[in-house]
Design a protein around this motif. Structure first.
Motif, PDB file in Angstrom:
ATOM      1  N   LEU A   1     -14.604   0.259  21.080  1.00 47.86           N
ATOM      2  CA  LEU A   1     -14.356   1.469  20.298  1.00 47.86           C
ATOM      3  C   LEU A   1     -12.918   1.955  20.399  1.00 47.86           C
ATOM      4  O   LEU A   1     -12.437   2.664  19.519  1.00 47.86           O
ATOM      5  N   GLY A   2     -12.243   1.617  21.467  1.00 44.37           N
ATOM      6  CA  GLY A   2     -10.874   2.091  21.655  1.00 44.37           C
ATOM      7  C   GLY A   2     -10.515   2.066  23.122  1.00 44.37           C
ATOM      8  O   GLY A   2     -11.215   1.471  23.940  1.00 44.37           O
ATOM      9  N   GLY A   3      -9.403   2.730  23.474  1.00 44.58           N
ATOM     10  CA  GLY A   3      -9.010   2.766  24.873  1.00 44.58           C
ATOM     11  C   GLY A   3      -7.552   3.120  25.042  1.00 44.58           C
ATOM     12  O   GLY A   3      -6.974   3.865  24.252  1.00 44.58           O
ATOM     13  N   HIS A   4      -6.926   2.518  26.050  1.00 50.72           N
ATOM     14  CA  HIS A   4      -5.536   2.845  26.399  1.00 50.72           C
ATOM     15  C   HIS A   4      -4.835   1.571  26.849  1.00 50.72           C
ATOM     16  O   HIS A   4      -5.425   0.752  27.565  1.00 50.72           O
ATOM     17  N   THR A   5      -3.582   1.398  26.415  1.00 49.01           N
ATOM     18  CA  THR A   5      -2.804   0.214  26.771  1.00 49.01           C
ATOM     19  C   THR A   5      -1.443   0.642  27.305  1.00 49.01           C
ATOM     20  O   THR A   5      -0.819   1.552  26.754  1.00 49.01           O
ATOM     21  N   GLN A   6      -0.990  -0.034  28.380  1.00 45.63           N
ATOM     22  CA  GLN A   6       0.308   0.301  28.974  1.00 45.63           C
ATOM     23  C   GLN A   6       1.012  -0.980  29.394  1.00 45.63           C
ATOM     24  O   GLN A   6       0.397  -1.877  29.995  1.00 45.63           O
ATOM     25  N   LEU A   7       2.308  -1.072  29.091  1.00 51.58           N
ATOM     26  CA  LEU A   7       3.120  -2.237  29.431  1.00 51.58           C
ATOM     27  C   LEU A   7       4.174  -1.875  30.462  1.00 51.58           C
ATOM     28  O   LEU A   7       4.517  -0.700  30.646  1.00 51.58           O
ATOM     29  N   GLY A   8       4.696  -2.922  31.140  1.00 51.88           N
ATOM     30  CA  GLY A   8       5.757  -2.719  32.111  1.00 51.88           C
ATOM     31  C   GLY A   8       5.287  -2.158  33.431  1.00 51.88           C
ATOM     32  O   GLY A   8       6.077  -1.565  34.186  1.00 51.88           O
ATOM     33  N   VAL A   9       4.022  -2.332  33.753  1.00 58.97           N
ATOM     34  CA  VAL A   9       3.436  -1.828  35.003  1.00 58.97           C
ATOM     35  C   VAL A   9       2.577  -2.936  35.611  1.00 58.97           C
ATOM     36  O   VAL A   9       2.281  -3.935  34.951  1.00 58.97           O
ATOM     37  N   PRO A  10       2.142  -2.798  36.872  1.00 58.71           N
ATOM     38  CA  PRO A  10       1.259  -3.816  37.465  1.00 58.71           C
ATOM     39  C   PRO A  10      -0.019  -4.004  36.656  1.00 58.71           C
ATOM     40  O   PRO A  10      -0.520  -3.072  36.016  1.00 58.71           O
ATOM     41  N   ALA A  11      -0.545  -5.213  36.683  1.00 62.32           N
ATOM     42  CA  ALA A  11      -1.752  -5.547  35.926  1.00 62.32           C
ATOM     43  C   ALA A  11      -2.945  -4.731  36.408  1.00 62.32           C
ATOM     44  O   ALA A  11      -3.161  -4.567  37.616  1.00 62.32           O
ATOM     45  N   ALA A  12      -3.731  -4.226  35.450  1.00 57.95           N
ATOM     46  CA  ALA A  12      -4.922  -3.446  35.781  1.00 57.95           C
ATOM     47  C   ALA A  12      -5.858  -3.438  34.587  1.00 57.95           C
ATOM     48  O   ALA A  12      -5.421  -3.566  33.436  1.00 57.95           O
ATOM     49  N   LEU A  13      -7.148  -3.284  34.867  1.00 61.70           N
ATOM     50  CA  LEU A  13      -8.137  -3.204  33.791  1.00 61.70           C
ATOM     51  C   LEU A  13      -9.335  -2.391  34.265  1.00 61.70           C
ATOM     52  O   LEU A  13      -9.878  -2.623  35.348  1.00 61.70           O
ATOM     53  N   ALA A  14      -9.734  -1.439  33.444  1.00 62.34           N
ATOM     54  CA  ALA A  14     -10.976  -0.697  33.659  1.00 62.34           C
ATOM     55  C   ALA A  14     -11.689  -0.594  32.322  1.00 62.34           C
ATOM     56  O   ALA A  14     -11.047  -0.411  31.280  1.00 62.34           O
ATOM     57  N   VAL A  15     -12.990  -0.726  32.346  1.00 60.67           N
ATOM     58  CA  VAL A  15     -13.790  -0.681  31.121  1.00 60.67           C
ATOM     59  C   VAL A  15     -14.924   0.321  31.313  1.00 60.67           C
ATOM     60  O   VAL A  15     -15.558   0.360  32.370  1.00 60.67           O
ATOM     61  N   THR A  16     -15.144   1.125  30.294  1.00 61.16           N
ATOM     62  CA  THR A  16     -16.262   2.060  30.264  1.00 61.16           C
ATOM     63  C   THR A  16     -17.230   1.605  29.185  1.00 61.16           C
ATOM     64  O   THR A  16     -16.810   1.185  28.103  1.00 61.16           O
ATOM     65  N   ALA A  17     -18.512   1.678  29.472  1.00 59.90           N
ATOM     66  CA  ALA A  17     -19.537   1.247  28.520  1.00 59.90           C
ATOM     67  C   ALA A  17     -20.536   2.365  28.295  1.00 59.90           C
ATOM     68  O   ALA A  17     -20.858   3.131  29.216  1.00 59.90           O
ATOM     69  N   LEU A  18     -21.023   2.468  27.071  1.00 57.49           N
ATOM     70  CA  LEU A  18     -22.064   3.424  26.723  1.00 57.49           C
ATOM     71  C   LEU A  18     -23.277   2.666  26.223  1.00 57.49           C
ATOM     72  O   LEU A  18     -23.153   1.674  25.487  1.00 57.49           O
ATOM     73  N   GLY A  19     -24.453   3.107  26.643  1.00 61.83           N
ATOM     74  CA  GLY A  19     -25.691   2.503  26.202  1.00 61.83           C
ATOM     75  C   GLY A  19     -26.733   3.563  25.903  1.00 61.83           C
ATOM     76  O   GLY A  19     -26.526   4.747  26.200  1.00 61.83           O
ATOM     77  N   ARG A  20     -27.852   3.140  25.330  1.00 65.54           N
ATOM     78  CA  ARG A  20     -28.919   4.087  24.994  1.00 65.54           C
ATOM     79  C   ARG A  20     -30.254   3.616  25.563  1.00 65.54           C
ATOM     80  O   ARG A  20     -30.601   2.437  25.507  1.00 65.54           O
ATOM     81  N   THR A  21     -30.988   4.568  26.085  1.00 64.20           N
ATOM     82  CA  THR A  21     -32.365   4.326  26.504  1.00 64.20           C
ATOM     83  C   THR A  21     -33.071   5.664  26.643  1.00 64.20           C
ATOM     84  O   THR A  21     -32.486   6.639  27.123  1.00 64.20           O
ATOM     85  N   GLY A  22     -34.309   5.695  26.230  1.00 66.74           N
ATOM     86  CA  GLY A  22     -35.097   6.900  26.415  1.00 66.74           C
ATOM     87  C   GLY A  22     -35.777   6.953  27.766  1.00 66.74           C
ATOM     88  O   GLY A  22     -36.345   7.984  28.142  1.00 66.74           O
ATOM     89  N   ALA A  23     -35.718   5.834  28.522  1.00 71.51           N
ATOM     90  CA  ALA A  23     -36.393   5.764  29.823  1.00 71.51           C
ATOM     91  C   ALA A  23     -35.537   4.943  30.786  1.00 71.51           C
ATOM     92  O   ALA A  23     -35.849   3.782  31.064  1.00 71.51           O
TER      93      ALA A  23
END
Length: 473
Positions: A290-312
């Motif tokens: 859906l989107g996110g954030h990108t940055q250059l010229g810094v140490p390598a890093a990655l974080a991911v957020t996920a959304l899901g659906r469930t009624g239970a």
């Protein structure tokens, strides 16, 4: 093969002589023959523990490792052997036939050095239980080396002690990855759900893989990838950023609906490769980025957020005492290059259809409790599920599904790609799938921590107490 043939230990003491130089190494050819001559001299001729020969089936087992001490002139001064006790090998080994040439007994602790080297080799081989049976008078030497006494026995009519080398591989992993959580998260509310502002997880979801969003059917999950991994293998890091988050949603029975990423790197090429991995995985699991954030010229890093659906949502802490623990895991694939023993890649060769089918297993089975196997490995994850359920856990090592070419210690402490631990009433698991191996591997119990049970009925402690300190959900 008799127990007496496996576990004897000869005389290791004698007249103190000046230290003799030697090197310890695996025996081959003539060195192996010389080691066996030393054994015959000690066990048959000197100690009369055997009649005629001390050779047995362990000598014929191709898995047996023989370590010898070799002098500069090539003379074998002593040796010891170690080997698996089961077929297939489930990580239970024994050391035996420890012998030192009578001419150098007592010289600079050669026997003790051979024992220490055997322990090192066993642990490097992924062993989680390492035993020996020693003559009672030599048990103090093993105790000084750190071995624990597991009780008395008799070999060849002589009193012996059963000794065990304490292997802390699982506890050390948990200490590095999960033990600090309670202290780190305390500012969010020590009472977990009753203190003002407490929000982590919410009632009934302490320490879960994802968090139900209040007032909705959404579940949110977030994972970061180790910076060293992002730098070393950017595309794989991007793939894993999606994998671990989809696993977190899957463990709660949620269908993934979208991803957000925060990616950084020293240059455009690194970030481009991370994004390529993210895109490949997002397409494979059918989850939009859906989107996110990108940055250059810094140490390598990655974080991911996920959304899901469930009624239970399925809680990690929904288990009950005496519930059956089931492991459902994809054993196809192999060790990720550069990460042998720590990361098993069972997903990159799967089709998108197969990956999405496995991601629905917990949702369709609706067990009482579920957690995906991640950084803490199978045993550590079982400990977290048990802790959140107000229980402990017992794991039958022989029942754990695993690939043929993965050592037990590695498999029980690695990230397996796709692996789910679930708890349900005995015999009630619904996690079977043609894409995975699924088996009951133990149960939830009253005593905190995690214990491993072995084919001889013995139990060893993998984790002496709670994993995270976050407590009962």
């Amino acid at each position: 093969m008799s127990e007496s043939a496996l576990f004897d230990v000869p005389v290791l003491t004698g007249v103190l002589r000046p230290p003799a130089p030697w090197v310890l190494r695996r025996a081959e050819g003539a060195e192996l023959a010389a080691y066996r001559r030393l054994r015959r001299d000690a066990f048959v001729t000197e100690q009369h523990l055997f009649s005629g020969t001390d050779a047995d089936d362990v000598d014929d087992d191709p898995r047996t490792v023989v370590l010898v001490a070799v002098a500069p002139d090539g003379a074998v001064l002593g040796g010891v052997r170690l080997a698996p006790l089961t077929e297939p090998d489930i990580g239970w080994w024994a050391g035996s036939r420890l012998v030192v040439d009578g001419a150098v007994r007592g010289a600079a602790g050669l026997g003790a050095q051979l024992v220490d080297e055997a322990c090192r080799v066993a642990e490097a081989a992924g062993v989680l239980r390492f035993d020996a049976t020693v003559q009672q008078r030599y048990a103090p030497m093993f105790a000084r080396l750190g071995w624990t006494d597991a009780g008395a026995t008799e070999v060849g009519g002589a009193p012996h002690r059963r000794m065990r080398w304490p292997i802390d591989r699982v506890a050390a992993l948990v200490e590095r990855t999960k033990a600090p959580l309670a202290e780190l998260l305390d500012p969010f509310g020590a009472a977990w759900g009753t203190a003002p502002g407490a929000s982590l997880g919410g009632a009934g979801f302490v320490g879960d893989d994802g968090a139900p969003v209040p007032g909705s059917d959404l579940v949110a999950a977030c994972d970061a990838i180790l910076p060293a991994m992002v730098q070393r293998d950017p595309e794989w890091a991007g793939w894993c950023g999606v994998l671990v988050n989809v696993n977190d949603l899957s463990a709660m029975g949620a269908d993934p609906v979208g991803l957000l990423d925060a990616v950084a790197g020293p240059d455009l090429g690194t970030v481009r490769r991370v994004v390529r991995g993210l895109r490949s995985a997002a397409e494979a699991w059918g989850v939009p980025l859906l989107g996110g954030h990108t940055q250059l010229g810094v140490p390598a890093a990655l974080a991911v957020t996920a959304l899901g659906r469930t009624g239970a949502p399925v809680p990690g802490g929904g288990g009950r005492r005496h519930d059956e623990l089931t492991l459902t895991v994809d054993t196809t694939g192999g060790w990720r290059p550069g990460s042998s023993g720590t990361q098993w890649d069972s997903t990159s060769s799967r089709s998108g259809e197969e990956l999405r089918a496995m991601a629905r297993l917990v949702r369709d089975a609706a067990p009482r409790a579920a957690k995906d196997v991640s950084m803490a490995g199978i045993v550590g994850t079982a400990g977290m599920l048990a802790e959140a359920s107000g229980c402990g856990a017992e794991i039958d090592v022989a029942a754990v599904p695993r690939p043929a070419d993965a050592a037990t210690g590695d498999w029980l402490t690695c990230f397996p790609g796709f692996g789910m631990l679930t708890a349900d009433a005995p015999g009630a698991s619904r996690m079977a799938s043609p894409l995975t191996d699924s088996a009951a591997i133990g149960r939830l119990s009253a005593a905190p921590g995690v214990r491993l049970t072995w084919p001889d009925g013995e139990t060893t402690t993998a984790l002496p107490g709670p994993v995270t300190g976050l407590g009962h959900a």
